[in-house]
Design an enzyme around this catalytic site. Structure first.
Site, PDB file in Angstrom:
ATOM      1  N   GLN A  72       0.816  -1.208   0.000  1.00  0.00           N
ATOM      2  CA  GLN A  72       0.000   0.000   0.000  1.00  0.00           C
ATOM      3  C   GLN A  72       0.859   1.273   0.000  1.00  0.00           C
ATOM      4  O   GLN A  72       2.032   1.264   0.356  1.00  0.00           O
ATOM      5  CB  GLN A  72      -0.931   0.014   1.220  1.00  0.00           C
ATOM      6  CG  GLN A  72      -2.002  -1.062   1.206  1.00  0.00           C
ATOM      7  CD  GLN A  72      -1.536  -2.390   1.745  1.00  0.00           C
ATOM      8  OE1 GLN A  72      -0.368  -2.584   2.064  1.00  0.00           O
ATOM      9  NE2 GLN A  72      -2.460  -3.328   1.855  1.00  0.00           N
TER      10      GLN A  72
ATOM     11  N   TYR B  13       9.193 -14.340  -5.431  1.00  0.00           N
ATOM     12  CA  TYR B  13       7.715 -14.374  -5.440  1.00  0.00           C
ATOM     13  C   TYR B  13       7.129 -14.519  -4.038  1.00  0.00           C
ATOM     14  O   TYR B  13       6.157 -15.227  -3.808  1.00  0.00           O
ATOM     15  CB  TYR B  13       7.199 -15.487  -6.367  1.00  0.00           C
ATOM     16  CG  TYR B  13       7.703 -15.313  -7.782  1.00  0.00           C
ATOM     17  CD1 TYR B  13       7.159 -14.353  -8.609  1.00  0.00           C
ATOM     18  CD2 TYR B  13       8.761 -16.088  -8.250  1.00  0.00           C
ATOM     19  CE1 TYR B  13       7.647 -14.166  -9.900  1.00  0.00           C
ATOM     20  CE2 TYR B  13       9.260 -15.914  -9.534  1.00  0.00           C
ATOM     21  CZ  TYR B  13       8.699 -14.937 -10.363  1.00  0.00           C
ATOM     22  OH  TYR B  13       9.191 -14.749 -11.629  1.00  0.00           O
TER      23      TYR B  13
ATOM     24  N   TRP C 293       5.251 -12.912  -0.554  1.00  0.00           N
ATOM     25  CA  TRP C 293       3.957 -12.245  -0.434  1.00  0.00           C
ATOM     26  C   TRP C 293       4.065 -10.764  -0.814  1.00  0.00           C
ATOM     27  O   TRP C 293       5.081 -10.108  -0.590  1.00  0.00           O
ATOM     28  CB  TRP C 293       3.444 -12.343   0.999  1.00  0.00           C
ATOM     29  CG  TRP C 293       3.140 -13.749   1.440  1.00  0.00           C
ATOM     30  CD1 TRP C 293       2.812 -14.809   0.654  1.00  0.00           C
ATOM     31  CD2 TRP C 293       3.141 -14.223   2.782  1.00  0.00           C
ATOM     32  NE1 TRP C 293       2.597 -15.916   1.419  1.00  0.00           N
ATOM     33  CE2 TRP C 293       2.785 -15.593   2.737  1.00  0.00           C
ATOM     34  CE3 TRP C 293       3.395 -13.641   4.023  1.00  0.00           C
ATOM     35  CZ2 TRP C 293       2.692 -16.379   3.879  1.00  0.00           C
ATOM     36  CZ3 TRP C 293       3.294 -14.416   5.163  1.00  0.00           C
ATOM     37  CH2 TRP C 293       2.950 -15.781   5.090  1.00  0.00           C
TER      38      TRP C 293
ATOM     39  N   TRP D  34      -4.623   3.859   7.574  1.00  0.00           N
ATOM     40  CA  TRP D  34      -4.042   2.686   8.239  1.00  0.00           C
ATOM     41  C   TRP D  34      -3.915   2.901   9.740  1.00  0.00           C
ATOM     42  O   TRP D  34      -3.186   3.790  10.183  1.00  0.00           O
ATOM     43  CB  TRP D  34      -2.661   2.402   7.656  1.00  0.00           C
ATOM     44  CG  TRP D  34      -1.968   1.157   8.125  1.00  0.00           C
ATOM     45  CD1 TRP D  34      -2.323  -0.133   7.883  1.00  0.00           C
ATOM     46  CD2 TRP D  34      -0.743   1.110   8.877  1.00  0.00           C
ATOM     47  NE1 TRP D  34      -1.403  -0.999   8.451  1.00  0.00           N
ATOM     48  CE2 TRP D  34      -0.420  -0.261   9.060  1.00  0.00           C
ATOM     49  CE3 TRP D  34       0.116   2.060   9.417  1.00  0.00           C
ATOM     50  CZ2 TRP D  34       0.712  -0.685   9.756  1.00  0.00           C
ATOM     51  CZ3 TRP D  34       1.247   1.648  10.115  1.00  0.00           C
ATOM     52  CH2 TRP D  34       1.532   0.292  10.279  1.00  0.00           C
ATOM     53  N   ARG D  35      -4.647   2.125  10.492  1.00  0.00           N
ATOM     54  CA  ARG D  35      -4.373   1.987  11.922  1.00  0.00           C
ATOM     55  C   ARG D  35      -3.314   0.903  12.048  1.00  0.00           C
ATOM     56  O   ARG D  35      -3.525  -0.249  11.662  1.00  0.00           O
ATOM     57  CB  ARG D  35      -5.635   1.606  12.694  1.00  0.00           C
ATOM     58  CG  ARG D  35      -5.360   1.330  14.173  1.00  0.00           C
ATOM     59  CD  ARG D  35      -6.603   0.968  14.970  1.00  0.00           C
ATOM     60  NE  ARG D  35      -6.198   0.499  16.289  1.00  0.00           N
ATOM     61  CZ  ARG D  35      -6.109  -0.788  16.641  1.00  0.00           C
ATOM     62  NH1 ARG D  35      -6.449  -1.748  15.767  1.00  0.00           N
ATOM     63  NH2 ARG D  35      -5.688  -1.121  17.842  1.00  0.00           N
TER      64      ARG D  35
ATOM     65  N   HIS E 201      -7.770  -1.926   9.556  1.00  0.00           N
ATOM     66  CA  HIS E 201      -7.472  -2.201  10.960  1.00  0.00           C
ATOM     67  C   HIS E 201      -8.175  -1.291  11.964  1.00  0.00           C
ATOM     68  O   HIS E 201      -7.734  -1.207  13.117  1.00  0.00           O
ATOM     69  CB  HIS E 201      -5.957  -2.147  11.239  1.00  0.00           C
ATOM     70  CG  HIS E 201      -5.141  -2.990  10.323  1.00  0.00           C
ATOM     71  ND1 HIS E 201      -3.866  -2.644   9.948  1.00  0.00           N
ATOM     72  CD2 HIS E 201      -5.413  -4.153   9.684  1.00  0.00           C
ATOM     73  CE1 HIS E 201      -3.382  -3.563   9.134  1.00  0.00           C
ATOM     74  NE2 HIS E 201      -4.304  -4.495   8.966  1.00  0.00           N
TER      75      HIS E 201
ATOM     76  N   GLU F 139      -8.151  -4.945   5.564  1.00  0.00           N
ATOM     77  CA  GLU F 139      -7.984  -5.954   6.599  1.00  0.00           C
ATOM     78  C   GLU F 139      -8.665  -5.432   7.859  1.00  0.00           C
ATOM     79  O   GLU F 139      -8.522  -4.248   8.205  1.00  0.00           O
ATOM     80  CB  GLU F 139      -6.508  -6.204   6.903  1.00  0.00           C
ATOM     81  CG  GLU F 139      -5.802  -7.050   5.870  1.00  0.00           C
ATOM     82  CD  GLU F 139      -4.354  -7.307   6.248  1.00  0.00           C
ATOM     83  OE1 GLU F 139      -3.753  -8.206   5.646  1.00  0.00           O
ATOM     84  OE2 GLU F 139      -3.823  -6.606   7.149  1.00  0.00           O
TER      85      GLU F 139
END
Length: 852
Positions: free
Chosen positions: A420, A440, A442, A693-694, A728, A749
């Site tokens: 991100q 390759y 994550w 983003w938290r 989050h 997420e």
């Protein structure tokens, strides 16, 4: 908003009145009203409710009235001797047919300034000459059997240096302004502050309404002058504020007002001044020709635009050797490769030319071309990101960028393995683009816009990706959620397998402003034009359409600047360029002027101290926020970014406000706190690539440590999000209450760290949805949206649904999925009660192709 014009009869009547009657000029428009609010005495009063002070209070609904004898007087003490220019007497029905206007230096010995006979009441305006401290009306002959009665007794003059002056200069002239509403685009708030008595602000036809002006700095206010149109306020308040928001302090409350030209003596200090209309005199809204503010504050010199870009901007030109350039790039990369929460901020700006280098891009680093078009800067080598610093795992390759250049990659492939907050804009890759790390591992990206990739784009291990308004040779594969809008060469829409969600066009878009150098070597900022139904990169058939601004139109800020300094520059009419660094602000950066640009370089970071809001945008057209990070401070802010006040209602469809590469972080570098990261109250806003983003790792992390309830709340109508990343938060990540909202690509997420299920309940519902559409919304649509859970404190926690929406024909969703990462938690449904549960160590998504 008031959608229909007034009747022709009312317009005609207003025009006739304007043509035949010249209202007395108020002090900020000519000389100065010196009597208002000053001590007044009288020979007598009819009763206690008709005191002498009523005639100098600026309120035409209160009056002085004397006893019923001929020799009565009313006088005002101006405080010191002042050269006088005129008097205005507004008589009640009990008027004088004969009277004198007199002046005195001591209140005892009087000199005639004007003798009047044959008076017929109404409003008398008389020119006078001479100087006096005391001015009085001495009644000689009454017109009725009652006494003398004055609604207002106004004395005008030209205060000198020996007085307690309220200067005639209008401190509000051409300053940034905003209003609760406008009748239509022809009656903006700015029309009340332009010094033109032929233009006006007009509001919607409801109570209350307000109009406010930003003076640019805190000033001592001595008078406020209002020139009302026929739609005036019969009751209103004049108020000041330090920050343009609550709390507002009343300077004066006015009732019984009758419109026209008014001057109100006030006393108080503030930066923002507003008229809060509480009662309308007509069935229409409130309308002001002019709103002037007079102060005793000494004007300051203008703040210059332009200037140095600072020590953390590295300007590269073709005269430099490749070895020198490579050394500079490598030095910064060594510092920034693993400095995920470090303080370094850097931008490399390449002037037009060709370079043989490999720019490895670490945290808080931007690699930027300074040409007007991407092909003006060519790098033979690469602009690359890999994940060696994190063992081949690219899921934490955040906060970096590249834009506006061409790359001829070594070996035919350029690697950009990011997650991100790592935008890839206006790039031309003359080969292939690999979005995965070496090996390759994550990866959890990502975003491409306005770019051309001649060869293939290989996401490989990328979980999700969004590409907008670009041209590609081909796309290799997809894992969970690959979304395209307006991309020539994109694969066909095929979700759920392959996992491609493809829109042929992007409904509305505007590319991010960017810095470049012109033919004379001068820095300028190019502002791309709005596009509708865009497809392909904006520079496909020649230079991108738009406008160009010189750097001298920008206040070039450095990290030592305060909010007060920045706001003074903005109030002066400058745009804002944030050079790389970390800025602490103890008050909001206030964007009140339409079309203002705030452009950050090198992921410039703003930390709001003292629980402040970092940025507030007025409900105005065309503001552009781009290229910076807000890092929540330790004291909990209610909101970090606010676009439009809560009462916003103006239509911005023709010129929307845009947020591009604007990121928010709560925790990670330290224990930051904020209730809500981003609130959108204005209509027609475009949110183009944001990550709210938290923090789930770093310093200051924990359920009760970096507290943040909601990522984004949208109250405005017709808001579009393209590339929305929100993660989050402790409750809803996104709440959307405006009509006709649209989201193209959403990645989420849920919070990792609820301690247990009991702590993560929304009433009787297990957990909180990632994306909630309010129950009263009738029209909303979303494409390519995914939410994942990873409850690493208590893996038994469940979430009943990750998308929560009303069930209505106009509320539609396409290509949805939920995932339990490694079986750490369970998502029971994708949207409402639809969609199979996501759970288990296999990490298999649950998908919904369309809803309802």
């Amino acid at each position: 908003m008031r959608g229909l014009s007034r009747t022709a009869a009312l317009f005609t009547a207003s025009a006739v009145v304007a043509a035949l009657i010249t209202l007395p000029a108020t002090p900020a428009f000519a000389d100065t009203l010196v009597s208002q609010g000053k001590p007044a005495t009288a020979s007598s009063v009819e009763n206690a409710g008709m005191a002498a002070g009523n005639a100098v209070d600026g309120n035409t609904g209160t009056r002085w009235s004397s006893l019923a004898t001929a020799d009565q007087w009313l006088q005002v003490d101006l405080g010191s001797s002042i050269p006088l220019t005129r008097v205005i007497l507004n008589w009640e029905a009990a008027y004088a047919t004969a009277y004198k206007v007199q002046g005195s230096q001591n209140g005892t010995t009087w000199t005639d300034l004007r003798s009047v006979t044959g008076g017929d009441g109404g409003i008398d305006t008389w020119d006078i000459t001479g100087s006096a401290r005391y001015v009085r009306m001495l009644g000689i002959t009454r017109a009725t059997g009652w006494g003398y009665s004055l609604w207002e007794f106004q004395v005008y003059g030209e205060p000198g240096g020996t007085t307690d002056p309220c200067p005639a200069a209008n401190a509000a002239l051409n300053k940034p302004s905003s209003a609760s509403s406008v009748q239509n685009a022809g009656f903006p708030a700015s029309a009340a502050f332009d010094g033109n008595n032929g233009t006006r602000w007009s509001s919607a036809a409801s109570d209350p309404q307000w109009i406010q002006v930003d003076l640019g700095s805190t000033q001592t206010i001595c008078a406020i002058d209002l020139r009302w149109e026929a739609a005036y306020a019969s009751a209103f308040k004049l108020q000041v504020s330090a920050n343009g928001a609550d709390p507002w302090t009343d300077l004066k409350s006015v009732t019984g007002a009758t419109g026209g030209v008014q001057s109100h003596a006030v006393s108080g200090s503030g930066r923002y001044v507003r008229m809060l209309g509480t009662t309308r005199a007509t069935g229409y809204g409130y309308s002001l020709w002019e709103f002037a503010v007079r102060t005793t504050t000494t004007p300051t010199d203008p703040i210059p635009g332009g200037g140095s870009l600072g020590p953390n901007v590295h300007v590269i030109d073709p005269s430099m050797s490749s070895a020198t350039i490579q050394s500079a790039l490598d030095t910064v990369f060594t510092q920034q490769e693993s400095a995920q929460f470090g303080t370094g901020r850097h931008a490399f700006l390449f002037k037009p030319g060709t370079y043989n280098v490999n720019a490895r891009v670490g945290f808080y680093t931007s690699i930027v071309g300074l040409g007007q078009n991407p092909g003006d800067v060519v790098i033979n080598g690469g602009v690359t990101v890999d994940a060696g610093w994190f063992g081949g795992n690219a899921t934490q390759n955040f906060w970096r960028s590249t834009e506006n250049l061409a790359v001829q990659p070594t070996g035919g492939e350029n690697r950009w393995a990011v997650s991100q907050a790592a935008p890839f804009r206006r790039m031309h890759i003359r080969g292939n683009l690999n979005l995965a790390p070496t090996g390759y591992g994550w990866a959890s990206g990502g975003y491409i816009a306005d770019s051309k990739i001649d060869g293939s784009v290989g996401p490989y291990s990328q979980q999700q990706w969004y590409t907008r308004d670009s041209t590609i040779g081909s796309w290799v594969n997809g894992v969970w959620n690959m979304v395209f809008s307006g991309v020539a060469g994109a694969p066909a829409n095929s979700f759920p397998e392959p996992v491609y969600t493809t829109l042929q066009n992007t409904p509305i878009s505007r590319e991010k402003p960017y810095l470049y150098v012109d033919g004379g070597g001068n820095y300028r900022v190019f502002v791309p034009a709005l596009r509708t139904n865009a497809r392909g990169h904006s520079w496909a058939n020649g230079p991108t359409a738009g406008t160009s601004l010189p750097l001298t139109d920008f206040y070039v800020a450095n990290p030592t600047d305060t909010a007060a300094t920045i706001n003074a520059a903005l109030a002066q009419g400058l745009n804002l360029l944030l050079t790389p660094g970390i800025y602490h602000v103890n008050a909001p950066i206030n964007i009140n002027r339409a079309n203002t640009i705030v452009l950050g370089l090198g992921l410039a970071t703003i930390i709001p101290d003292n629980a402040a809001t970092a940025i507030k945008v007025a409900d105005v057209d065309g503001v552009k926020l781009a290229g910076f990070l807000i890092d929540a401070g330790p004291q909990k802010s209610d909101v970090l970014i606010e676009v439009g006040p809560a009462s916003s209602s103006a239509d911005h469809a023709a010129n929307p406000t845009t947020l591009q590469d604007v990121f928010v972080r709560i925790g990670g570098a330290f224990a930051g706190n904020a209730t809500t990261s981003l609130v959108i109250n204005s209509d027609d806003v475009i949110i183009d690539h944001t990550w709210l983003w938290r923090g789930d790792h770093g310093e200051g992390i924990g359920w009760t440590v970096n507290t943040a309830e909601t990522g984004m709340i949208v109250n405005g109508d017709d808001v579009l999000a393209t590339g929305l990343f929100v993660e989050h938060f402790r409750k809803y990540d996104v709440e959307w209450y405006g009509e006709r909202g649209r989201t193209i690509f959403f990645q989420n997420e849920k919070a990792y760290d609820p301690p247990n299920q009991a702590a993560y309940m929304n009433g009787t519902v297990k957990g909180w949805a990632a994306y909630k559409v309010g129950p009263n919304v009738n029209v909303h649509e979303g494409w390519g949206m995914g939410s994942y859970c990873y409850f690493n404190v208590d893996p038994t926690i469940e979430v009943d649904r990750v998308f929560e929406t009303p069930i209505k024909p106009g509320v539609k969703f396409h290509s949805l999925l939920s995932v339990s990462l490694g079986g750490n938690g369970r998502i029971n449904h994708v949207i409402n009660d639809t969609g199979a549960p996501a759970f288990g160590t296999a990490t298999i998504p649950s998908k919904v192709v369309s809803y309802p």
